[in-house]
Every structure is written in C-alpha cells, then in structure tokens.
Design an enzyme around this catalytic site. Structure first.
Site, PDB file in Angstrom:
ATOM      1  N   CYS A   2       0.836  -1.178   0.000  1.00 16.35           N
ATOM      2  CA  CYS A   2       0.000   0.000   0.000  1.00 16.35           C
ATOM      3  C   CYS A   2       0.882   1.242   0.000  1.00 16.35           C
ATOM      4  CB  CYS A   2      -0.917   0.012   1.229  1.00 16.35           C
ATOM      5  SG  CYS A   2      -1.897  -1.485   1.451  1.00 16.35           S
ATOM      6  N   ASP A 105      -3.958  -8.486   8.469  1.00 16.13           N
ATOM      7  CA  ASP A 105      -2.827  -8.325   9.387  1.00 16.13           C
ATOM      8  C   ASP A 105      -2.813  -6.936  10.006  1.00 16.13           C
ATOM      9  OD1 ASP A 105      -2.275  -7.199   6.920  1.00 16.13           O
ATOM     10  OD2 ASP A 105      -0.214  -7.899   6.811  1.00 16.13           O
ATOM     11  N   VAL A 320      12.354 -12.058 -17.967  1.00 20.69           N
ATOM     12  CA  VAL A 320      12.414 -11.186 -19.129  1.00 20.69           C
ATOM     13  C   VAL A 320      13.655 -11.548 -19.932  1.00 20.69           C
ATOM     14  CG1 VAL A 320      12.761  -8.814 -19.914  1.00 20.69           C
ATOM     15  CG2 VAL A 320      11.137  -9.286 -18.098  1.00 20.69           C
ATOM     16  N   SER A 393      10.729 -12.707  -4.705  1.00 24.36           N
ATOM     17  CA  SER A 393      11.965 -12.437  -5.435  1.00 24.36           C
ATOM     18  C   SER A 393      13.157 -13.051  -4.717  1.00 24.36           C
ATOM     19  CB  SER A 393      12.176 -10.928  -5.599  1.00 24.36           C
ATOM     20  OG  SER A 393      12.817 -10.383  -4.457  1.00 24.36           O
ATOM     21  N   GLY A 394      14.272 -13.149  -5.440  1.00 20.34           N
ATOM     22  CA  GLY A 394      15.511 -13.668  -4.872  1.00 20.34           C
ATOM     23  C   GLY A 394      16.453 -12.581  -4.403  1.00 20.34           C
TER      24      GLY A 394
END
Length: 674
Positions: A2, A105, A320, A393-394
């Site tokens: 947010c 949450d 990509v 993500s890594g």
C-alpha cells in the site's frame, strides 16, 4: 502492499483537510489502486492517509486508516506481517484478542499494539512494513520502518503559506502534492548520489525531507518542531519533541551469531533449507494470485524450488529476455523452470522497448536513482503483474550469503597488490584502463571457457575499467571497497555551491559490530546489508513493482534466515572463489548444478552502448556544456571529459555518466529549484 501518507497542520482550515489528504492519496494511487482512505484528529491537526492494494482480507474489513478495537490507536500501514496468524494465537492465549472484524494483518497489528505496545509488537512481527500510528490518548505520532527497509518512509518539513508543516509519506510525490511544497535540492545529498548512484538514508534529494532508516522508530510527543534540523536525525538522537531509536539491530544479530557458529556442514544446509522453506511458506500467504521471479540464478531458483515443493499445482514464474545475447539469461530460467515444473512465462523485450522505459524513470523513482538494472526490473514486474498480484523475489541472497564478485575478488586482488607502493598501484590502474573494454571482454570469454561453472566473470571489460579507477585511490582494502561502491571519487568537487561543500559521511562509516566481522568479506557483506541493500536494491524493486501495482516479497530477509546465515562461518558462504556455498548446496538438492553454474552477470542491460549509439542525442542534450551551466548544479569540465572518453571508447564510464544523466532527467521532470 500500500501507500501511506499524512501531515500535522493545526492551521489548515477544516474544509481543506479532506481535499489536501485526497491529493496526497491520489499521488500514491499506483501503490494502492483498490481503495483509498483518510482519517483526521481535528484537535491535533493530524491526518492519516492510505492507499490500498488488497492482498489479505479483500473485504471492507481491511479498509485503512484503521482504528484499534478500543479506538485509542489509528494506523496507516504499508506492508505485510507474515506471522500475523501466530500473533493472533499469542493474543488469544494471553486473553487479549478482541472480537475480530476480519482477518487482515492490519487488525492484528493494532490488537498487538494495544496489548504489547508498539516497540514489542515490532520485535514480534516478521514482515515488511512502513507504519504511521497515532496514539489518541497520549497525542503521540509514531513512524516505524521494517528491519531492512523493504518499505520506504519519508518525513520532514515544508512551508505552506509561510507556516511550517510536518509531513510523511511512502514516496516523495505525495509530499509534493501538499499545497505550497517547494523544498530546494539538497546539494550535500547530490554529492552522495554521485558517489553511490542513489541517495542513501537518512537524506533525500530535498532539503528538510529525510528518509527514516531501516529498523528505526520515530516518535513525536506533542506538536512537532517548527523547522527541520540542520542535519538528519540518527538513531539515539533527539530534536525537540522528536526522537529516533533503533528497535532492531543487525549489528547485534551478527555479534550474537558469531558466538554460536554452526560447525557441521550438512547440519547447516539442512537448517538453512528448513528456515528458508518456512520463510517461503509464510510469504506465500495471500488472497490473490501469487508467483515468483526466476532468472535461473542461484537466488531466484532456490526460492522457486521451495515454492514448487510446497505447492499443489505449478507455481507461476516470470523472466524477461533481451535481444542482446550477452545480457539474455532467459534460456537459463527456462531450463530451471522446466526442471521444477513451474508454469513459466517469458517476456522478450527489444532494445527499443527497454529504452522506452527511460523517460518514466524520474517519476517512477521520485528522486535521482541510477542503478540501470531499474529498467529490466520494471519490465519483469510489468510482465508479472499481467498474471499475479504478488511475486516472491531472490533479492538479498548476495548480501546474506556472500554472492557479489567484490567479496571474492576484492580481497584476492588486494592480497596480491598490497605490497606495491601506492604510486605503483596508481600506475597499474592506468595500464589496465588503457586496454579497451572489447579486449578485456575477449580475455574474459577465453578465461570463462576454461574455468569451471560460476568461477568465471561476465562483462569483464567494464569491471576491469572500474577496478582500474579504484586502484588509483586505494590505500587499504577498506578503501578499495569504498571505491568499488563509488562512481565518482570526489563528488563534492563536481557540485557547484556558493559556500564550500563537504560530502556528508554516509552510514558506511557507522561503527561495525563488536564481533563477527573480522574477515574483510564479512565486513563488506555487513556494510552492503546496511547500505547498498536498502538504498539501492530494495528501493529499486519497491518503486519498479509499485509502478505496476505489484507486491514483491523477499524471503531471504526473513529475520530467522538472516540470523541463521550469520551463524555460518565464512567458509560456508565463500569457498574456492565462489560465493553462496551453503545456499548452492541447498539448491543442488532440487536442481542439478549444471543448470545453475555459470559466471555471475547481474541483471543488466547495455546502457553504455546505448548512450554511445541510439541514446546519444538524448544524452548529449542533457550533458551539453550549455545545459550543465544553465542548470547550475554541476561543473561541466569533468563531466564533459568523461563523456568524451566514453563516447570515443577509450574508457568505459557507463555508471558514472548514468548518474549524471539520471539527475539531469530528474531535475528536468520535477523542475525543482537548486
């Protein structure tokens, strides 16, 4: 995910409060396209603003700003608390659980604050967040940021109709939406930008506006000060009614971990797998479609493997691909996806399509930001958002497990060159720089052909030219590290100023932990975790993802994973000139080494070639002597010299030239006065 914002302005007429708050909310619409909300305390002049990207509890019960069940606390919250269901169980066991209105949450967070207080709630929470909390009883405003700075939070002062106003927001564009905002460019911040390619916390590009540092808690008791402090507040400092403290410390984690190392290698890998698997499981909780980025490298492949092992159906993965073969890793991602059985999506992008992103960067990043991997990061986020709302993500695998080339080659090179007199190292740097990039790349390709797996180095030419420039200024290994993370060696000399200008000390100069960083590699990893990770990597991903209304999550930054990683001796992270040893062993339980082992290349694009070629007219217009003089920010001579060398191919100055281009593009877009 947010956006949050707010202000304290008792003089603002009540009829204008809603209008101003909505302007700030509108500026953050990309961060939360699903809902908007405002809340006011008229007596205190406090406004809380929220934009919502609904991820958990999509119903109206998740609307913000949200009040606690007693009404004492009101919160505007950006982020996710991954263990919030566990916190609900703890509250129930303590007899402190309210009658829940929903399953968000945010509601859990408020109930926890009611019972434990904010500081203890933060220490119990595992997640990413930027939070504004108004205590209606104590008339106190709290601003808090997560442990590593995954979520951004700016705060500061501006003058509206000659009266001071205290503001805060997830992004600068929301602060600029406040009527009368006209804060000048901070030239001292510009010097840091030229060095690091980003503006590190606690400064921002604007005078009087600051970034709250990761793992920090800001508290305002009563009316805020009328003016901004001359220097940004650091943890442990106070300025009139404002104080800042650090509620969690990586330094303490590192020191504590050094006293409890894991000696058994198999035990270490098994513990790491259990910890990372638990982090991935917690971060896979969502009421919307979820997937993962997959480059085919160690970090993202391990995350995808953990996700797929836990899933009952193929996980969505995204990559990509680029038409420039040297920068295209899509085939590696495809091979890993096929082995794991994920539902894989590839987006192939032409150079022209990638370059088309550049005009939107100043608005996307809000302040000058010059890590050129921001372009492919945005493209993969945009591709993923067509199918999912959340992507794991890594990121942070390199900082946590020792993956950057500088950890491996920096100490190795220094050990071989430290015996040389300083002047001799300077001369050597000049010799290296005189060899063209193309020649170094040819040497690199030949070496990579005979070196096993990941022991090679990609894009050798650019890296050798960067090393050459750093050797000229290094008197110690720590100097070499600072050089490797710097683009301009003396940035203050480039910035025009009526008064003598001194580059501020960055958080790189903060004290090191009392234990656990004796080896230079560990010092570099710690410093990167405190600076490069939040200021560059996490900022890059947050802005790129939020520009597409995509939430990203980073399992490697689960505090339990980080604490375990720092218990690993250096040899379980870096071994035989190869990083991330323990993480590789975990991954090889799920993916054959042959699919993973190759030289580390990063998430790059050929920006240096573009600004010599198709982007040269654009670059020349921003770097012309007349333009630089008219903008009155930089001395033209050193910039023109580097530009001339770069265009001719004599030197590769991609990174340092890109910093100036991104600043020039930003100031053109925002028309800020210097």
């Amino acid at each position: 995910m947010c956006g949050v914002a707010g202000f304290i302005d008792r003089a603002l007429p009540s009829g204008q409060r809603e209008q101003v708050a909505l302007r700030m909310a509108t500026a953050l619409a990309h961060r939360g396209p699903d809902d908007a909300g405002t809340w006011f305390d008229p007596d205190a002049g406090v406004a809380l603003v929220h934009r919502r990207l609904a991820i958990v509890d999509l119903s109206a019960a998740g609307h913000q700003p949200m009040a606690s069940h007693t009404g004492r606390y009101v919160v505007s919250f950006n982020g996710e608390i991954y263990n919030h269901l566990e916190l609900r169980e703890q509250l129930a066991a303590a007899g402190a659980a309210p009658v829940w209105r929903g399953h968000s949450d945010t509601e859990t967070l408020l109930a926890a604050i009611e019972h434990w207080g904010l500081r203890q709630t933060l220490t119990k929470s595992i997640g990413m967040f930027a939070i504004a909390v108004w205590d209606r009883t104590e008339r106190r405003l709290w601003l808090a940021r997560d442990r590593f700075g995954e979520k951004p939070l700016y705060y500061g002062w501006t003058s509206s109709a000659t009266r001071p106003v205290f503001l805060f927001a997830s992004e600068l564009k929301a602060l600029r939406a406040y009527p009368g905002f006209d804060n000048a460019v901070c030239r001292r911040a510009v010097t840091q930008f030229l060095r690091f390619s980003v503006i590190p916390a606690p400064r921002s590009i604007h005078r009087g506006i600051f970034k709250l540092e990761p793992s920090c808690l800001l508290r305002i008791d009563g009316p805020p000060p009328a003016t901004a402090p001359e220097e940004p507040l650091r943890p442990g400092e106070r300025y009139q009614s404002i104080s800042i403290e650090r509620w969690w410390s990586l330094g303490e984690v590192v020191a504590r971990a050094s006293r409890d190392p894991i000696r058994d290698e198999q035990e270490a890998v098994s513990m790491l797998e259990a910890s990372l698997s638990e982090a991935v499981k917690a971060q896979s909780l969502a009421d919307v479609p979820l997937g993962a980025f997959l480059s085919g490298g160690v970090d993202s492949s391990a995350i995808a493997a953990m996700m797929q092992r836990q899933a009952s159906q193929p996980v969505r993965t995204f990559t990509v691909g680029f038409e420039e073969v040297a920068y295209d890793e899509s085939r590696h991602a495809r091979a890993v996806a096929e082995h794991l059985g994920t539902q894989h999506t590839e987006l192939f992008v032409s150079a022209a399509e990638a370059r088309a992103v550049i005009p939107s960067l100043p608005s996307m990043y809000d302040e000058p930001f010059a890590d050129s991997s921001q372009i492919p990061t945005y493209l993969v986020c945009r591709a993923a958002r067509q199918h999912v709302t959340v992507a794991l993500s890594g990121d942070a695998g390199d900082e946590v497990f020792g993956g950057y080339n500088r950890y491996i080659w920096g100490p190795r090179i220094w050990n071989r060159l430290s015996w040389m007199p300083y002047q001799a190292r300077q001369a050597l740097g000049g010799v290296i720089a005189r060899v063209p990039v193309s020649a170094w790349n040819a040497v690199g390709r030949s070496a990579n052909a005979v070196l096993p797996g990941a022991h090679g180095v990609a894009h050798v030419g650019h890296k050798m030219h960067k090393l050459a420039s750093k050797l000229k200024h290094a008197r110690s290994l720590d100097d070499l590290y600072l050089g490797l993370v710097s683009e301009w060696e003396d940035p203050a000399s480039l910035v025009q100023s009526a008064d003598p200008l001194e580059e501020p000390r960055s958080t790189l100069h903060d004290p090191l932990p009392e234990a656990g960083v004796n080896e230079p590699e560990l010092r570099m990893m710690y410093r990167d975790s405190m600076t490069y990770l939040p200021d560059d990597i996490l900022c890059k991903v947050d802005r790129a993802a939020m520009a597409t209304s995509l939430e990203t999550r980073v399992p490697y930054l689960d505090p339990r994973v980080v604490e375990l990683a720092w218990r690993l001796p250096l040899g379980m992270r870096i071994r035989e000139q190869q990083g991330k040893w323990a993480l590789r062993q975990l991954l090889y339980r799920h993916v054959p080494p042959a699919l993973i082992e190759r030289p580390k290349s990063g998430f790059g694009i050929p920006v240096g070639e573009w600004i010599r070629g198709p982007l040269r007219p654009w670059a020349e217009s921003l770097l012309s002597t007349d333009r630089l003089k008219a903008d009155a920010m930089f001395r033209p001579e050193p910039i023109r010299q580097r530009w001339k060398e770069h265009v001719s191919g004599v030197r590769d100055h991609t990174s340092s030239i890109w910093t100036v281009l991104m600043f020039q593009a930003w100031i053109t877009e925002n028309r800020c006065h210097p």
